[in-house]
Enzyme design. Structure first.
Site, mmCIF file in Angstrom:
data_model
loop_
_atom_site.group_PDB
_atom_site.id
_atom_site.type_symbol
_atom_site.label_atom_id
_atom_site.label_comp_id
_atom_site.label_asym_id
_atom_site.label_seq_id
_atom_site.Cartn_x
_atom_site.Cartn_y
_atom_site.Cartn_z
ATOM 1 N N LYS A 173 72.452 91.581 102.311
ATOM 2 C CA LYS A 173 72.143 92.391 101.139
ATOM 3 C C LYS A 173 73.229 92.226 100.072
ATOM 4 C CE LYS A 173 70.898 97.169 99.963
ATOM 5 N NZ LYS A 173 71.841 97.334 98.845
ATOM 6 N N GLY A 197 76.151 93.021 97.551
ATOM 7 C CA GLY A 197 77.241 93.981 97.512
ATOM 8 C C GLY A 197 77.910 94.300 98.829
ATOM 9 N N VAL A 198 77.642 93.504 99.872
ATOM 10 C CA VAL A 198 78.236 93.794 101.186
ATOM 11 C C VAL A 198 79.473 92.938 101.472
ATOM 12 C CG1 VAL A 198 76.041 94.582 102.154
ATOM 13 C CG2 VAL A 198 76.694 92.168 102.389
ATOM 14 N N GLY A 199 79.794 92.011 100.572
ATOM 15 C CA GLY A 199 80.981 91.176 100.772
ATOM 16 C C GLY A 199 80.684 89.803 101.327
ATOM 17 N N LYS A 200 79.507 89.249 100.991
ATOM 18 C CA LYS A 200 79.131 87.933 101.513
ATOM 19 C C LYS A 200 80.103 86.840 101.078
ATOM 20 C CE LYS A 200 75.067 87.853 99.696
ATOM 21 N NZ LYS A 200 75.126 89.195 99.060
ATOM 22 N N THR A 201 80.462 86.858 99.793
ATOM 23 C CA THR A 201 81.333 85.797 99.282
ATOM 24 C C THR A 201 82.707 85.842 99.932
ATOM 25 O OG1 THR A 201 80.176 85.747 97.158
ATOM 26 C CG2 THR A 201 82.400 84.832 97.213
ATOM 27 N N ASP A 219 74.429 81.289 94.959
ATOM 28 C CA ASP A 219 74.173 82.563 94.288
ATOM 29 C C ASP A 219 74.364 82.362 92.781
ATOM 30 O OD1 ASP A 219 74.084 85.132 93.294
ATOM 31 O OD2 ASP A 219 75.300 85.998 94.893
ATOM 32 N N GLU A 263 75.337 101.102 106.707
ATOM 33 C CA GLU A 263 74.496 102.030 105.965
ATOM 34 C C GLU A 263 73.038 101.684 106.224
ATOM 35 O OE1 GLU A 263 75.501 102.093 101.839
ATOM 36 O OE2 GLU A 263 77.598 102.660 102.186
#
EC number: 3.6.-.-
Length: 353
Positions: free
Chosen positions: A27, A29-33, A56, A226
């Site tokens: 998802k 905003g979860v810190g993928k990068t 992205d 979450e």
């Protein structure tokens, strides 16, 4: 429940030497990068060469490393075997189209097949990457919906190829005649787009086989504890199963760890909420390697910060244990100081005798 289970790391990915493709997604905003960047750093320590690619459109990879990247592989500063590139997942229609009156027709043909532009762009990029000799390639993907479309590209291109073959058989040399009318026979013919797709066919078939091979490809799901992130992760895992793409690692980011010193009611409430979803993650994915990462007070940007945070990917984070060890050492130091003071006082009494 989750607190009682053994902590996992991403060490299994580093140990799997046959891995060629590693996708990192989840998802927004979860810190993928951040996670994909650190995973690439970890892989670079055990592989001859690693390439990390951002698909992205937001292109946060340059921000994460604090270095400008382009659509060509660039050596990451501070490394001799880690490269990075940022690609646009949408095709550049100027490169595909002709000039004057034909570009509208070409665009209409390309757009008539849903997803064909993204699929062709991704296939062209993979064709380029395969000519380079990288041991492992890490993909920092866009949020879940875009990622799923990306993984559909082999089927999309195959469908596009069959549709264009059908058009060719039905309309014969119509497109060639039209190109002659516009004086563009050398630049555009009935086989222009078809030839390009056929040129990618071998790449499509080879990559599709590799993506479905668990020895060569894996997908790392990144999430936070979450509800919406849990929902997206489950959706992603289910879709990956449909695509026959291996996934056995989940990174749960931004975890608040229980701390006796925390007095904030808000933080306490967030911890309880997170614990509920952590328990659900462990229940749903009991056969996955689940790595938990702490929520930090500052952003992780720049090579040094990424390197410093990388050890948490390979060593389970236990703040309570660390705090207890420090407190125990402090108590020992305090006791020794008291004993030293008592001994010094006793020595003075003996001397004054």
């Amino acid at each position: 429940m989750a607190a009682d289970l053994p902590e996992a790391t991403v060490q299994n990915i580093l140990d799997q030497e046959s891995l060629k493709w590693v996708f990192v997604g989840g998802k927004g905003g979860v810190g993928k990068t951040t996670c994909s960047s650190i995973l690439a750093i970890c892989l670079a320590s055990v592989r001859s060469s690693v390439l990390i690619i951002s698909t992205d459109p937001a292109h946060n990879l340059s921000d994460a490393f604090q270095q400008r990247f382009t659509k060509s592989p660039t050596l990451v500063q501070g490394f001799s075997n880690l490269f990075a590139m940022e690609v646009d997942p949408t095709v550049e229609t100027d490169d595909m189209a002709g000039t004057d009156g034909m570009d509208g027709l070409f665009s209409d043909l390309a757009n008539a097949i849903p997803g064909i532009d993204e699929a062709m762009s991704f296939a062209e990029m993979l064709k380029l990457v395969q000519t380079m000799d990288y041991a492992t390639i890490v993909f920092d993907t866009a949020p879940t919906g875009h990622t799923l479309r990306l993984l559909q590209f082999p089927a999309t291109l195959e469908k596009g190829l069959s549709k264009l073959m059908s058009l060719k058989s039905r309309f014969g040399g119509l497109m060639t005649q039209m190109s002659r009318m516009f004086g563009m026979e050398d630049e555009f013919g009935e086989d222009a787009l078809l030839g390009r797709l056929e040129g990618l066919k071998d790449v499509i078939e080879q990559v599709n086989r590799q993506f479905k091979d668990p020895d060569m490809t894996t997908f790392v799901c990144v999430c936070i504890p979450e509800f919406l992130s849990l929902y997206e992760t489950e959706r992603l895992v289910q879709e990956l199963a449909k695509f026959e793409i291996d996934t056995h690692n989940i990174i749960i980011n931004q975890v608040l760890y229980d701390d006796e010193d925390v007095e904030s009611k808000l933080l306490r409430a967030r911890m309880r909420m997170q614990q509920k979803y952590l328990d659900q993650f462990y229940m749903l994915y009991d056969d996955f390697n689940i790595t938990k990462l702490p929520l930090l007070p500052e952003e992780v940007t720049g090579v040094e910060a990424l390197k410093a945070f990388s050890h948490k990917f390979l060593t389970p984070y236990h703040p309570t244990t660390s705090r207890s060890n420090v407190e125990e050492l402090e108590r020992k130091v305090h006791t020794l100081r008291l004993q030293l003071k008592t001994a010094e006082e006793e020595l003075e009494r003996v001397k004054s005798g």
